[in-house]
Design a protein around this motif. Structure first.
Motif, mmCIF file in Angstrom:
data_model
loop_
_atom_site.group_PDB
_atom_site.id
_atom_site.type_symbol
_atom_site.label_atom_id
_atom_site.label_comp_id
_atom_site.label_asym_id
_atom_site.label_seq_id
_atom_site.Cartn_x
_atom_site.Cartn_y
_atom_site.Cartn_z
ATOM 1 N N TRP A 171 -57.313 38.324 -58.501
ATOM 2 C CA TRP A 171 -59.005 38.153 -59.422
ATOM 3 C C TRP A 171 -58.705 38.198 -60.715
ATOM 4 C CZ3 TRP A 171 -59.589 42.921 -59.489
ATOM 5 C CH2 TRP A 171 -58.683 44.221 -58.988
ATOM 6 N N GLY A 172 -58.122 38.707 -61.216
ATOM 7 C CA GLY A 172 -57.866 39.407 -62.356
ATOM 8 C C GLY A 172 -57.409 40.549 -62.816
ATOM 9 N N SER A 173 -57.052 41.779 -62.142
ATOM 10 C CA SER A 173 -57.293 42.588 -62.515
ATOM 11 C C SER A 173 -55.813 42.861 -63.659
ATOM 12 C CB SER A 173 -56.970 44.230 -60.935
ATOM 13 O OG SER A 173 -56.096 45.252 -61.199
ATOM 14 N N PRO A 174 -56.034 43.783 -64.271
ATOM 15 C CA PRO A 174 -54.655 43.931 -65.388
ATOM 16 C C PRO A 174 -53.557 44.598 -64.497
ATOM 17 C CG PRO A 174 -56.296 46.009 -65.214
ATOM 18 C CD PRO A 174 -57.165 44.812 -64.475
ATOM 19 N N LYS A 175 -53.480 45.479 -63.360
ATOM 20 C CA LYS A 175 -52.399 45.249 -62.736
ATOM 21 C C LYS A 175 -51.811 44.063 -62.437
ATOM 22 C CE LYS A 175 -53.354 49.417 -59.585
ATOM 23 N NZ LYS A 175 -54.315 49.514 -58.479
ATOM 24 N N PRO A 176 -50.832 43.950 -62.227
ATOM 25 C CA PRO A 176 -50.446 42.269 -61.575
ATOM 26 C C PRO A 176 -50.248 42.696 -60.229
ATOM 27 C CG PRO A 176 -48.350 43.797 -62.663
ATOM 28 C CD PRO A 176 -49.160 44.394 -62.552
ATOM 29 N N VAL A 177 -50.194 41.581 -59.695
ATOM 30 C CA VAL A 177 -49.560 41.012 -58.748
ATOM 31 C C VAL A 177 -48.358 41.747 -57.629
ATOM 32 C CG1 VAL A 177 -48.645 39.256 -56.847
ATOM 33 C CG2 VAL A 177 -51.018 38.458 -58.368
ATOM 34 N N ALA A 178 -48.203 42.720 -56.804
ATOM 35 C CA ALA A 178 -46.950 43.145 -56.875
ATOM 36 C C ALA A 178 -45.872 42.240 -56.555
ATOM 37 C CB ALA A 178 -47.499 43.869 -55.508
ATOM 38 N N GLY A 179 -44.397 43.010 -57.731
ATOM 39 C CA GLY A 179 -43.145 41.890 -57.856
ATOM 40 C C GLY A 179 -42.777 41.915 -56.807
ATOM 41 N N ILE A 180 -42.405 42.935 -55.892
ATOM 42 C CA ILE A 180 -42.295 43.282 -54.902
ATOM 43 C C ILE A 180 -42.764 42.904 -53.300
ATOM 44 C CG2 ILE A 180 -40.681 44.546 -53.570
ATOM 45 C CD1 ILE A 180 -38.833 45.939 -56.097
ATOM 46 N N THR A 181 -42.249 42.128 -52.850
ATOM 47 C CA THR A 181 -42.964 41.799 -51.314
ATOM 48 C C THR A 181 -43.118 43.040 -50.179
ATOM 49 O OG1 THR A 181 -42.163 39.993 -51.022
ATOM 50 C CG2 THR A 181 -43.793 40.544 -49.010
ATOM 51 N N ASN A 182 -42.306 43.802 -50.002
ATOM 52 C CA ASN A 182 -42.014 45.169 -48.827
ATOM 53 C C ASN A 182 -42.042 46.424 -50.041
ATOM 54 O OD1 ASN A 182 -42.924 43.239 -46.998
ATOM 55 N ND2 ASN A 182 -40.046 42.751 -47.241
ATOM 56 N N VAL A 183 -42.669 47.229 -49.101
ATOM 57 C CA VAL A 183 -42.609 48.408 -49.581
ATOM 58 C C VAL A 183 -42.398 49.289 -48.231
ATOM 59 C CG1 VAL A 183 -43.499 50.697 -50.937
ATOM 60 C CG2 VAL A 183 -43.895 48.347 -52.075
ATOM 61 N N ILE A 184 -41.277 50.153 -48.285
ATOM 62 C CA ILE A 184 -41.593 51.477 -47.346
ATOM 63 C C ILE A 184 -41.410 52.571 -47.765
ATOM 64 C CG2 ILE A 184 -39.590 52.346 -45.638
ATOM 65 C CD1 ILE A 184 -39.288 49.569 -44.546
ATOM 66 N N ILE A 185 -41.659 53.881 -48.091
ATOM 67 C CA ILE A 185 -41.827 55.255 -48.458
ATOM 68 C C ILE A 185 -41.596 56.252 -47.218
ATOM 69 C CG2 ILE A 185 -43.502 56.510 -50.046
ATOM 70 C CD1 ILE A 185 -45.124 53.943 -50.282
ATOM 71 N N ARG A 186 -40.466 56.276 -47.517
ATOM 72 C CA ARG A 186 -40.027 57.803 -46.856
ATOM 73 C C ARG A 186 -40.594 59.155 -47.480
ATOM 74 N NH1 ARG A 186 -34.108 56.932 -45.855
ATOM 75 N NH2 ARG A 186 -34.582 58.790 -44.871
ATOM 76 N N GLU A 187 -40.809 60.020 -46.620
ATOM 77 C CA GLU A 187 -40.928 61.425 -47.090
ATOM 78 C C GLU A 187 -40.210 62.232 -47.079
ATOM 79 O OE1 GLU A 187 -43.060 62.928 -48.446
ATOM 80 O OE2 GLU A 187 -45.349 61.673 -47.990
ATOM 81 N N ILE A 188 -39.532 63.118 -47.980
ATOM 82 C CA ILE A 188 -37.416 63.529 -47.772
ATOM 83 C C ILE A 188 -37.613 64.825 -48.494
ATOM 84 C CG2 ILE A 188 -35.099 63.077 -48.453
ATOM 85 C CD1 ILE A 188 -35.943 59.366 -48.406
ATOM 86 N N PRO A 189 -37.766 65.981 -48.294
ATOM 87 C CA PRO A 189 -38.149 66.967 -48.893
ATOM 88 C C PRO A 189 -37.827 67.262 -49.424
ATOM 89 C CG PRO A 189 -39.374 67.160 -46.642
ATOM 90 C CD PRO A 189 -38.290 65.735 -46.456
#
Length: 489
Positions: free
Chosen positions: A193-211
């Motif tokens: 819809w026109g955000s200055p942020k682009p459509v994400a370049g990578i489809t999936n994201v997995i974030i892991r908490e690693i202390p």
């Protein structure tokens, strides 16, 4: 091998932890660095600041203008939909900002929103934000960690529900939340819809908490994650020698400093004496700390803000060169020829604390270190138990001195100086619209703060990143990796 696997299922695996752990995905109530990163992926703000040029660009708002010196009118973007299908309009802005700026909202860092008196809905796609006083840095704050939430959903679930099941308009949608363990996101295919942020370049994201940082590095080297941050200089140095892995130290807006209780909340007569505070400033070899602890990647600072921020004029700061003999003379003059005992509180891990203790010990100051988890550290501060407190501050990634100097010296709970003259200058700097007048006011405040040695400024922050060499990764000074920008080579 790991990069090939990542490319095949188009998944970016992020490892974060340590002081970056996300305690609440609703960042108004979480207030951590990782929370800001997560916010940028899942939500949008009214305005977006271009990280390269500093230009303010329309995001959920398309245009804005000042109706008067306290009223900012914003035209909102049409055709935007939240991840749950709720259409974005003025009701969402009205509800979000009025809720979090309310006096009893309980937000983590009230200064981010406390400048707002109220928000008025003009029509379905127009709002007016009314500030309590003239607030020329409004655009900077609105482009920062001030996401807009879907009003119907947020009203129903509140901060806890938003944290457990986040709903935004951003380039990534949340698939699964396992707090303290793992978060799974997927590209928002409707982000067109026109955000200055682009459509994400990578489809999936997995974030892991690693202390543990060593574990983060081991996972990166073994292919368990593709990118991590907040690495020490020595770990970055080791990673640069590993095939298939890239690493760097990047300077940021963050500052490291020691606050001193000049307002006498702790009834510590020593730190309430300006001569003692000046002596403590002269006792620490900041350059050696930068060279030995920060791999020379940081800069020594003399200001209660980062010189990269607007209004943070180093030329106005009183300088305290490393001079332990003069420091001893000042202590003697103040009646502490034999030194004194000092309790230093620090947010764990505070690896620089031992070096500071050594420098202060050399001038006769017997330091007791209380290294605590953030909540306990913060509690001790607010209860008036900490005559000296070591901390770092990222200014919420805002490139304005108001996000640092005004936050800590304008009379609030975090003001351990309570200097009325400084408060008046900051009130002027925070309200006049002329940039030159703002700079002059901040300059006067900086001079007084440093002359009275209310803080011991140490050095700028640097952040160490490591990533798979097959990832197109770029660090930013505001400490916000734009994960939605990144792609595979």
């Amino acid at each position: 091998t790991s990069a090939v696997a990542d490319k095949s299922d188009d998944t970016l695996r992020i490892g974060w932890g340590g002081d970056g752990v996300m305690v609440n995905a609703d960042n108004y109530y979480g207030a951590t660095r990782a929370g800001i990163w997560f916010t940028k992926m899942v939500w949008d703000t009214l305005i977006e600041r271009d990280a390269a040029t500093g230009e303010y660009k329309g995001n959920l708002a398309t245009e804005w203008s000042w109706v008067d010196d306290k009223t900012l009118e914003l035209k909102l973007r049409q055709g935007v939909t939240f991840h749950n299908g709720e259409a974005f309009d003025a009701d969402d802005v009205d509800y979000t900002l009025n809720t979090v700026s309310a006096a009893d909202s309980g937000v983590k860092f009230a200064a981010i929103v406390s400048w707002i008196d109220h928000v008025d809905k003009v029509d379905a796609f127009t709002v007016r934000i009314v500030a309590k006083t003239p607030f020329p840095q409004a655009l900077e704050f609105l482009s920062g960690p001030m996401p807009i939430y879907p009003n119907e959903y947020y009203q129903a679930v509140g901060p806890e529900g938003m944290s457990n099941a986040p709903i935004g308009t951003g380039p990534y949608k949340v698939v699964e939340m396992k707090p303290g363990e793992q978060y799974t996101l997927i590209r928002n295919e409707a982000y067109t819809w026109g955000s200055p942020k682009p459509v994400a370049g990578i489809t999936n994201v997995i974030i892991r908490e690693i202390p543990d940082k060593q574990t983060q590095v081991a996972e990166l080297m073994a292919g368990g994650i593709d990118v991590t941050a907040d690495l020490s200089p020595d770990l970055v140095g080791k990673l640069t020698e590993v095939p298939g892995v890239s690493a760097t130290m990047s300077e940021t807006l963050r500052i490291f400093t020691i606050g001193l209780d000049a307002a006498n909340r702790t009834q510590n007569k020593a730190v309430n004496d300006v001569r003692v505070r000046q002596a403590l400033n002269m006792a620490i070899d900041r350059k050696a700390m930068v060279d030995n602890l920060m791999a020379g990647a940081a800069r020594v600072i003399s200001t209660p803000c980062n010189p990269l921020q607007f209004g943070c004029d180093e030329t106005q700061a009183v300088q305290y060169p490393y001079d332990p003999e003069k420091a001893k003379a000042l202590l003697k003059d103040a009646g502490y020829e034999n030194g004194f005992d000092l309790a230093l509180y620090a947010e764990a891990p505070a690896t620089e604390a031992e070096a500071i203790m050594g420098y202060l010990s050399a001038i006769g100051v017997n330091v007791t270190l209380n290294r605590l988890p953030y909540d306990a550290y913060r509690d001790a501060q607010m209860k008036g138990e900490a005559p000296a407190f070591l901390f770092n501050w990222g200014s919420y990634s805002l490139a304005d001195a108001a996000a640092s100097v005004s936050f800590f010296f304008k009379g609030g709970d975090d003001d351990f100086a309570q200097d009325k003259e400084v408060q008046d200058w900051l009130a002027m700097g925070d309200s006049v619209t002329d940039p030159a007048a703002r700079s002059e006011a901040y300059g006067k405040a900086i001079h007084k703060i440093t002359e009275q040695a209310y803080w011991i400024p140490l050095y700028s922050g640097v952040r160490g990143y490591g990533w798979d060499s097959e990832l197109n990764f770029k660090p930013y000074a505001d400490e916000i990796p734009r994960f939605y920008e990144y792609t595979w080579k």
